[in-house]
Scaffold this active site. Structure first.
Site, mmCIF file in Angstrom:
data_model
loop_
_atom_site.group_PDB
_atom_site.id
_atom_site.type_symbol
_atom_site.label_atom_id
_atom_site.label_comp_id
_atom_site.label_asym_id
_atom_site.label_seq_id
_atom_site.Cartn_x
_atom_site.Cartn_y
_atom_site.Cartn_z
ATOM 1 N N GLU A 86 133.991 23.271 26.467
ATOM 2 C CA GLU A 86 133.193 24.277 27.185
ATOM 3 C C GLU A 86 132.485 25.220 26.213
ATOM 4 O O GLU A 86 132.178 26.367 26.537
ATOM 5 C CB GLU A 86 134.060 25.052 28.179
ATOM 6 C CG GLU A 86 134.515 24.192 29.342
ATOM 7 C CD GLU A 86 134.705 24.951 30.655
ATOM 8 O OE1 GLU A 86 134.212 26.099 30.772
ATOM 9 O OE2 GLU A 86 135.333 24.382 31.565
ATOM 10 N N HIS A 143 131.814 26.901 32.000
ATOM 11 C CA HIS A 143 130.630 26.903 31.138
ATOM 12 C C HIS A 143 130.055 25.495 31.056
ATOM 13 O O HIS A 143 130.727 24.571 30.607
ATOM 14 C CB HIS A 143 130.989 27.402 29.737
ATOM 15 C CG HIS A 143 131.409 28.838 29.716
ATOM 16 N ND1 HIS A 143 132.616 29.248 30.225
ATOM 17 C CD2 HIS A 143 130.767 29.950 29.272
ATOM 18 C CE1 HIS A 143 132.712 30.573 30.082
ATOM 19 N NE2 HIS A 143 131.603 31.009 29.523
ATOM 20 N N LYS A 170 133.291 33.753 36.981
ATOM 21 C CA LYS A 170 132.239 33.635 35.966
ATOM 22 C C LYS A 170 131.745 32.197 35.829
ATOM 23 O O LYS A 170 132.536 31.266 35.705
ATOM 24 C CB LYS A 170 132.757 34.119 34.603
ATOM 25 C CG LYS A 170 131.721 33.992 33.483
ATOM 26 C CD LYS A 170 132.338 34.293 32.132
ATOM 27 C CE LYS A 170 131.301 34.113 31.026
ATOM 28 N NZ LYS A 170 131.920 34.185 29.669
#
Length: 253
Positions: A86, A143, A170
């Site tokens: 990530e 991510h 997030k």
């Protein structure tokens, strides 16, 4: 919408909070960067532990945490081990990942930890429960360094983080074109207005995505990431410049 208060910072109200990464390889460099962060308008410091050369020696990790806590004083400290898949610097298997964060949480020196969504539901749930028992907040994260998922998929991933009871949700994505940046911002606005009951953090990375770091708050993102000496992800703006832009946007609003 519930806010999240960490020390003297309330995330989810007012201007987006500025988080600045500390990405030193050696302990001396880490502490120096922390001192630099304290001289900026940063609201939160993030220690990217995956950059640290001795991160697999937990006693040295705890030593660094104690020094960071002393330097940062009342500034909230987010501890992150970003795995290589990530965008991080090192790889860590699931068992070691859990053990690392349990030690961080047990130390009482971190205010928040970042847990990757795709480590698996049982791992994420266990880590969230352990963190909460110690009064530590959790950022669930994902991510995507290769592409930008569809809007519905971005929203679904953040909804899943919320279902797992993370405190902050997030997601960061890599745009291939300008439309991808719009996809991220649209997903942010929809998640914020239709589904979220807690703060969300979103960004589109690299140069093309810089605009999302500047105006994300308009669409509902509660935190943006800036840099002081070295960026931890592509597209991060220097913290002082970021603070000026956020102040301007708040004034104009």
């Amino acid at each position: 919408m519930h806010t999240v208060t960490v020390r003297n910072i309330t995330i989810g109200e007012g201007t987006p909070k500025i988080c600045v990464p500390i990405v030193g390889i050696q302990q001396e460099e880490i502490i120096r960067q922390a001192q630099e962060v304290c001289l900026t308008q940063a609201d939160i410091a993030e220690w990217r532990a995956d950059w640290y050369e001795d991160v697999f020696e937990i006693e040295k990790v705890t030593e660094v945490l104690a020094k960071l806590r002393s330097v940062l004083a009342d500034m909230p400290l987010l501890v992150t081990f970003r795995t290589k898949n990530e965008g991080g610097q090192k790889q860590m298997d699931v068992q070691a990942y859990e053990a690392f964060y349990k030690e961080v949480v047990n130390s009482g020196l971190a205010d928040l930890i970042d847990v990757q969504l795709f480590m698996g539901d049982s791992v994420v749930e266990n880590m969230i429960q352990t963190a909460h028992l110690h009064g530590v907040k959790v950022v669930a994260s994902n991510h995507e360094f290769q592409h930008t998922p569809a809007e519905a998929e971005i929203i679904a991933r953040m909804q899943h983080m919320q279902q797992l009871d993370a405190d902050l949700l997030k997601i960061a994505v890599m745009p291939q074109n300008a439309r991808d940046v719009l996809t991220l911002l649209s997903a942010t606005e929809r998640m914020y207005t239709e589904y979220a009951d807690r703060p969300i953090i979103t960004m589109s990375m690299a140069g093309m995505g810089v605009i999302s770091r500047l105006c994300g708050g308009v669409f509902g993102s509660a935190v943006t990431f800036g840099a002081v000496s070295q960026a931890s992800a592509p597209g991060q703006v220097q913290a002082e410049e970021l603070a000026k832009i956020l102040s301007l946007l708040e004034h104009e609003a």
